[in-house]
Design a protein around this motif. Structure first.
Motif, PDB file in Angstrom:
ATOM      1  N   ALA A 290       0.835  -1.203   0.000  1.00 43.10           N
ATOM      2  CA  ALA A 290       0.000   0.000   0.000  1.00 43.10           C
ATOM      3  C   ALA A 290       0.866   1.248   0.000  1.00 43.10           C
ATOM      4  CB  ALA A 290      -0.913  -0.002   1.219  1.00 43.10           C
ATOM      5  N   LEU A 291       2.024   1.167   0.653  1.00 43.29           N
ATOM      6  CA  LEU A 291       3.015   2.249   0.629  1.00 43.29           C
ATOM      7  C   LEU A 291       4.358   1.636   0.288  1.00 43.29           C
ATOM      8  CD1 LEU A 291       2.035   4.277   3.858  1.00 43.29           C
ATOM      9  CD2 LEU A 291       1.430   4.796   1.480  1.00 43.29           C
ATOM     10  N   ASP A 292       5.062   2.245  -0.641  1.00 45.20           N
ATOM     11  CA  ASP A 292       6.322   1.678  -1.135  1.00 45.20           C
ATOM     12  C   ASP A 292       7.441   2.711  -0.994  1.00 45.20           C
ATOM     13  OD1 ASP A 292       8.260   0.172  -2.333  1.00 45.20           O
ATOM     14  OD2 ASP A 292       7.416   0.255  -4.358  1.00 45.20           O
ATOM     15  N   ARG A 293       8.272   2.524   0.051  1.00 44.77           N
ATOM     16  CA  ARG A 293       9.448   3.370   0.305  1.00 44.77           C
ATOM     17  C   ARG A 293       9.077   4.865   0.271  1.00 44.77           C
ATOM     18  NH1 ARG A 293      11.228  -0.490  -3.174  1.00 44.77           N
ATOM     19  NH2 ARG A 293      11.314   0.951  -4.947  1.00 44.77           N
ATOM     20  N   VAL A 294       8.097   5.199   1.109  1.00 46.49           N
ATOM     21  CA  VAL A 294       7.604   6.574   1.169  1.00 46.49           C
ATOM     22  C   VAL A 294       8.492   7.401   2.097  1.00 46.49           C
ATOM     23  CG1 VAL A 294       5.678   8.029   1.952  1.00 46.49           C
ATOM     24  CG2 VAL A 294       5.235   5.932   0.643  1.00 46.49           C
ATOM     25  N   SER A 295       8.872   8.567   1.650  1.00 47.16           N
ATOM     26  CA  SER A 295       9.688   9.476   2.460  1.00 47.16           C
ATOM     27  C   SER A 295       9.211  10.910   2.235  1.00 47.16           C
ATOM     28  CB  SER A 295      11.177   9.370   2.098  1.00 47.16           C
ATOM     29  OG  SER A 295      11.678   8.069   2.349  1.00 47.16           O
ATOM     30  N   PHE A 296       8.921  11.598   3.332  1.00 45.64           N
ATOM     31  CA  PHE A 296       8.604  13.028   3.287  1.00 45.64           C
ATOM     32  C   PHE A 296       8.662  13.571   4.705  1.00 45.64           C
ATOM     33  CE2 PHE A 296       4.526  10.876   3.711  1.00 45.64           C
ATOM     34  CZ  PHE A 296       3.896  11.586   4.723  1.00 45.64           C
ATOM     35  N   ASP A 297       8.661  14.876   4.821  1.00 42.63           N
ATOM     36  CA  ASP A 297       8.794  15.522   6.129  1.00 42.63           C
ATOM     37  C   ASP A 297       7.750  16.635   6.237  1.00 42.63           C
ATOM     38  OD1 ASP A 297      10.642  15.872   8.624  1.00 42.63           O
ATOM     39  OD2 ASP A 297      10.318  17.907   7.856  1.00 42.63           O
ATOM     40  N   VAL A 298       7.070  16.675   7.393  1.00 48.68           N
ATOM     41  CA  VAL A 298       6.071  17.711   7.652  1.00 48.68           C
ATOM     42  C   VAL A 298       6.545  18.533   8.846  1.00 48.68           C
ATOM     43  CG1 VAL A 298       3.654  18.194   8.161  1.00 48.68           C
ATOM     44  CG2 VAL A 298       4.260  16.148   6.849  1.00 48.68           C
ATOM     45  N   PRO A 299       6.955  19.784   8.631  1.00 53.00           N
ATOM     46  CA  PRO A 299       7.368  20.619   9.762  1.00 53.00           C
ATOM     47  C   PRO A 299       6.200  20.879  10.709  1.00 53.00           C
ATOM     48  CG  PRO A 299       8.109  21.535   7.666  1.00 53.00           C
ATOM     49  CD  PRO A 299       7.133  20.455   7.342  1.00 53.00           C
ATOM     50  N   ALA A 300       6.496  21.115  11.961  1.00 57.46           N
ATOM     51  CA  ALA A 300       5.461  21.379  12.953  1.00 57.46           C
ATOM     52  C   ALA A 300       4.732  22.672  12.609  1.00 57.46           C
ATOM     53  CB  ALA A 300       6.083  21.472  14.333  1.00 57.46           C
ATOM     54  N   GLY A 301       3.403  22.653  12.807  1.00 59.49           N
ATOM     55  CA  GLY A 301       2.605  23.853  12.624  1.00 59.49           C
ATOM     56  C   GLY A 301       2.272  24.187  11.198  1.00 59.49           C
ATOM     57  N   THR A 302       2.406  23.243  10.280  1.00 57.26           N
ATOM     58  CA  THR A 302       2.120  23.527   8.866  1.00 57.26           C
ATOM     59  C   THR A 302       0.864  22.797   8.420  1.00 57.26           C
ATOM     60  OG1 THR A 302       3.501  21.668   8.117  1.00 57.26           O
ATOM     61  CG2 THR A 302       4.556  23.826   8.343  1.00 57.26           C
ATOM     62  N   MET A 303       0.256  23.292   7.336  1.00 59.85           N
ATOM     63  CA  MET A 303      -0.851  22.602   6.677  1.00 59.85           C
ATOM     64  C   MET A 303      -0.269  21.752   5.567  1.00 59.85           C
ATOM     65  SD  MET A 303      -3.846  25.493   6.388  1.00 59.85           S
ATOM     66  CE  MET A 303      -4.812  24.405   5.352  1.00 59.85           C
ATOM     67  N   PHE A 304      -0.556  20.473   5.626  1.00 58.91           N
ATOM     68  CA  PHE A 304       0.052  19.524   4.683  1.00 58.91           C
ATOM     69  C   PHE A 304      -1.062  18.744   4.015  1.00 58.91           C
ATOM     70  CE2 PHE A 304       2.261  15.628   3.439  1.00 58.91           C
ATOM     71  CZ  PHE A 304       3.450  16.141   2.910  1.00 58.91           C
ATOM     72  N   GLY A 305      -1.150  18.834   2.698  1.00 58.02           N
ATOM     73  CA  GLY A 305      -2.172  18.125   1.949  1.00 58.02           C
ATOM     74  C   GLY A 305      -1.649  16.847   1.340  1.00 58.02           C
ATOM     75  N   ILE A 306      -2.532  15.862   1.190  1.00 56.88           N
ATOM     76  CA  ILE A 306      -2.182  14.589   0.551  1.00 56.88           C
ATOM     77  C   ILE A 306      -3.243  14.301  -0.499  1.00 56.88           C
ATOM     78  CG2 ILE A 306      -1.718  12.135   0.869  1.00 56.88           C
ATOM     79  CD1 ILE A 306      -1.052  12.688   3.765  1.00 56.88           C
ATOM     80  N   VAL A 307      -2.811  14.142  -1.758  1.00 59.17           N
ATOM     81  CA  VAL A 307      -3.746  13.873  -2.848  1.00 59.17           C
ATOM     82  C   VAL A 307      -3.250  12.676  -3.643  1.00 59.17           C
ATOM     83  CG1 VAL A 307      -4.428  16.294  -3.029  1.00 59.17           C
ATOM     84  CG2 VAL A 307      -2.557  15.429  -4.445  1.00 59.17           C
ATOM     85  N   GLY A 308      -4.113  12.190  -4.478  1.00 64.97           N
ATOM     86  CA  GLY A 308      -3.757  11.059  -5.329  1.00 64.97           C
ATOM     87  C   GLY A 308      -5.010  10.367  -5.810  1.00 64.97           C
TER      88      GLY A 308
END
Length: 763
Positions: A524-542
């Motif tokens: 379902a997830l294949d070698r996923v890497s990303f970083d979300v800084p504290a206090g930010t709005m982060f969207g996920i689409v697909g």
């Protein structure tokens, strides 16, 4: 010498100067300032909570003040708090002599009469003093020696004992027959009283047959009126005592049954809540409810047939020797019949066990069918699936009926074979006894026959009941297996007793993370890497199936069997206490469930200490206050099951308010606006900036218009990360994102417009 300051009603007593600091600080209580769900400052906590925190740290356990649920800070509440955190804890009332034994047992929390607390750090039996430490004293400061007289002025004897880990608790043990036996053993004192009463009643049971034998052999033969009067008085006394004792025994049995029933139900529901979400997703609700319903059969067996049979065994132990004393020949006939009955039942146990398994399987599928229909009744009605569901139900009922009929036919045979043997035990012994009496020249056999018949009637039924208890146990054993199939599954909250409780600030890091659901080969997830800084709005689409909601599940700790790393503020999520993690999260799903109760209760969601003003603040932030205030009863409007009096958009805004009520560090909106009408979606989107203030917000959505204000947007495709960038950048460089945007915004600009078709030129 100085006086110890204390609350009104506690007499000041002289204390040595060196002890003044310790006891003075220990007896000075502060008002608890406690906000459930928010970060609790230690200095503002109730002194009893602070004492528990310091004592737990000695054992390497960090208690979370937000887990404390007691309305008043009692010893029982404190003990439950520590127990929920995985510690062994007991609330006790002890004497001074017991305190002197705690010379090297670790810290003990003593509760003072003014609402404060001190920590018992040691004791000296030679000096007759205990070593106490104030909850406000620095770690480096040593304890103060206090004698019995001074401590008795401010301490009533209440204490909380702590140990690092629970060696054994019934709540964590597998649900087995051994666990049930241990549960019954804990009722040792009332069971002892029941046993004494049963032995006494058994002895009293012997007297009437012996009196009848005496009446026949003495009174009738010799016309002794004085003997008859004496025997009548004895019978009257015995009957009165037997009646009162039987009444008391039944009361105790009812109390024991109620206690066992309560413990069973509390245990079952507690274990059910601790099961992982993955279990409920893979098993129909009807199946689970049917399996758990077998707990009532177990309860009835334990408090009914099992208990009554055990009590009858006590009666047998008294009556069987007397029966042999009265007439050994007839007694052997009764015992032989009981043995034959036992052998017949044992011979049918194995085939009955196989047939009963078929019954259980058929009933499980039947319950799954009706449970699925009830849960999905809206879909059934909307699509007109009543005939199909009825056909399925007919099949399930037919299968269950066939299985029960086959089981009943087989179970009928041992009953058929046992019935004539039971009659021989009663009527056969009477006929044989009559024959022996006719050939008895002494004349005493007639009275003995009457006595034996009375005793044999009291003995025959328990012997048959004991034989059938084995048959009943087979069904109960199957019921235990059904309940265990649910309760003995790995518990989701097994890590709640341990795990780190870091202060969450909101930074999220995925590093080379891969995850596959059970039973599937494609990750379902294949070698996923990303970083979300504290206090930010982060969207996920697909696109659908790209892994968006899987990321949200992993963040909630629903699934932990991934490879790679998922870190919150640099701490691996697998190492974080689940309860602490979810307290720092707010989650809004696409389809949210509202409980029966008022709107206010649903927003507060059982969080103690929160008020109507807190609910109003959360509703305002979620854009829900405008429709709540238009309702007849406002925040007291009652919501029925299924929320028929609310629209989809109203339900969703209430769910957002419920997620915001405890001011979460991380807010996850998993397709939260997909079910909203345009007006409601516009209200929520307008409030997103206010909602996101001071927290990390993860927005999973297929509607790209709701993500344009996000600091970063993650684009997923088939479980892999395609790109991470702001909206404008993704439009330029990510073809998948640009395609999705064009499909959803054809009516807004020409970027996604349908291309002009140029007719071919004729050559």
């Amino acid at each position: 010498m100085v006086s110890v300051p204390s609350n009104p009603g506690i007499k000041a007593v002289p204390v040595p100067v060196e002890a003044d600091a310790g006891v003075a600080k220990a007896t000075a209580s502060r008002a608890a300032v406690f906000v459930p769900g928010g970060p609790a400052e230690i200095d503002h906590l109730n002194p009893r909570l602070r004492a528990m925190l310091r004592a737990a740290r000695y054992h390497g356990v960090e208690l979370d003040p937000n887990d404390f649920k007691g309305a008043s800070v009692t010893a029982a509440d404190l003990s439950e708090w520590a127990g929920n955190a995985g510690m062994w804890s007991r609330a006790v009332r002890i004497r001074w002599s017991h305190l002197l034994r705690f010379h090297d047992a670790g810290p003990v929390v003593l509760l003072l009469s003014d609402g404060g607390a001190v920590i018992l750090a040691g004791a000296s039996a030679e000096r007759n003093v205990v070593l106490l430490k104030s909850v406000d004293a620095p770690e480096a400061e040593g304890p103060v020696a206090i004698d019995e007289l001074r401590l008795s002025q401010v301490w009533t004897g209440e204490a909380v004992l702590l140990r690092a880990a629970r060696s054994y608790i019934p709540a964590d043990a597998p649900f087995t027959l051994k666990w049930l036996a241990e549960l019954v053993r804990l009722e040792g004192r009332p069971l002892r009283d029941i046993g004494i009463a049963s032995v006494t009643l058994s002895v009293l049971t012997i007297l009437p047959p012996l009196i009848v034998m005496t009446v026949v052999n003495k009174v009738l033969q010799f016309n002794s009126m004085s003997t008859l009067v004496l025997l009548s008085a004895i019978i009257g006394v015995v009957f009165a005592y037997e009646t009162l004792l039987g009444h008391a025994r039944r009361l105790i049995i009812n109390v024991v049954g109620a206690r066992l029933d309560t413990k069973l139900q509390l245990h079952v529901f507690g274990r059910l809540l601790r099961l992982p979400l993955d279990y409920f997703e893979r098993h129909p609700a009807g199946e689970t409810m049917y399996h758990l319903a077998q707990i009532y059969r177990i309860r009835e067996f334990m408090t009914g047939k099992l208990l009554s049979t055990l009590l009858d065994l006590i009666t047998l132990c008294v009556l069987v020797p007397v029966m042999f004393y009265v007439n050994s020949t007839l007694a052997w006939i009764v015992v032989a019949c009981a043995v034959v009955i036992m052998l017949i039942i044992l011979a049918f146990l194995k085939p009955l066990r196989g047939r009963y398994k078929q019954v259980v399987e058929a009933e499980t599928w039947k319950s799954a069918a009706i449970g699925e229909t009830v849960v999905g009744i809206k879909t059934v009605k909307a699509l007109g699936l009543e005939p199909q569901r009825k056909a399925l139900w007919d099949d399930r009922v037919a299968e269950a009926g066939k299985a029960r009929l086959a089981f009943g036919r087989l179970a009928n045979w041992p009953q058929t074979l046992v019935t004539p043997i039971e009659r021989v035990m009663v009527l056969g012994t009477m006929l044989i006894g009559a024959y022996l009496a006719m050939n008895d020249s002494s004349g005493y056999m007639v009275g003995g026959l009457f006595a034996f018949m009375m005793i044999s009637q009291r003995v025959a039924q328990p012997l048959v009941g004991l034989a059938r208890l084995v048959e009943d146990y087979e069904e109960v054993g199957a019921a235990i297996g059904e309940v265990a199939s649910v309760l003995n599954r790995p518990s989701e909250t097994s890590s709640n007793a341990v795990g780190l409780r870091p202060k969450l600030r909101g930074r999220i890091t995925f590093s080379d993370l891969s995850f596959s659901y059970t039973g599937t080969k494609t990750p379902a997830l294949d070698r996923v890497s990303f970083d979300v800084p504290a206090g930010t709005m982060f969207g996920i689409v697909g696109r659908s199936g790209s892994g968006k909601s899987t990321i949200a599940r992993l963040l909630q700790g629903i699934n932990r069997d991934y490879t790679g790393f998922l870190k919150l503020d640099g701490v691996d999520l697998k190492e974080i206490n689940l309860r602490h993690l979810r307290r720092g999260l707010g989650v809004v799903l696409q389809d949210n469930f509202l409980f029966r109760g008022s709107i206010r209760d649903n927003i507060i969601a059982g969080r103690s200490g929160l008020t109507l003003s807190d609910a109003m603040r959360a509703a305002h932030l979620a854009g829900a206050e405008e429709f709540i205030e238009r309702m007849p009863n406002g925040y007291d409007t009652y919501i029925e099951e299924g929320s028929p009096n609310l629209s989809g958009g109203q339900k969703q805004r209430l769910a957002i308010a419920r997620a915001l009520i405890h001011d979460p560090t991380i807010l996850i909106l998993d397709e939260a606006t997909s079910a909203l009408d345009p007006e409601s979606e516009a209200v929520v989107n307008a409030n997103l900036m206010r909602i996101a203030s001071g927290r990390t917000m993860i927005i999973v959505s297929h509607r790209l218009a709701s993500l344009t204000e996000c600091d970063q947007i993650l684009v997923m495709d088939q479980g892999k990360v395609l790109d991470v960038a702001p909206h404008a950048t993704l439009l330029e460089r990510c073809s998948v994102y640009r395609q999705l945007w064009s499909q959803q915004n054809r009516h807004l600009d020409g970027r996604g417009a349908r291309p002009t078709v140029v007719p071919p030129r004729l050559i």
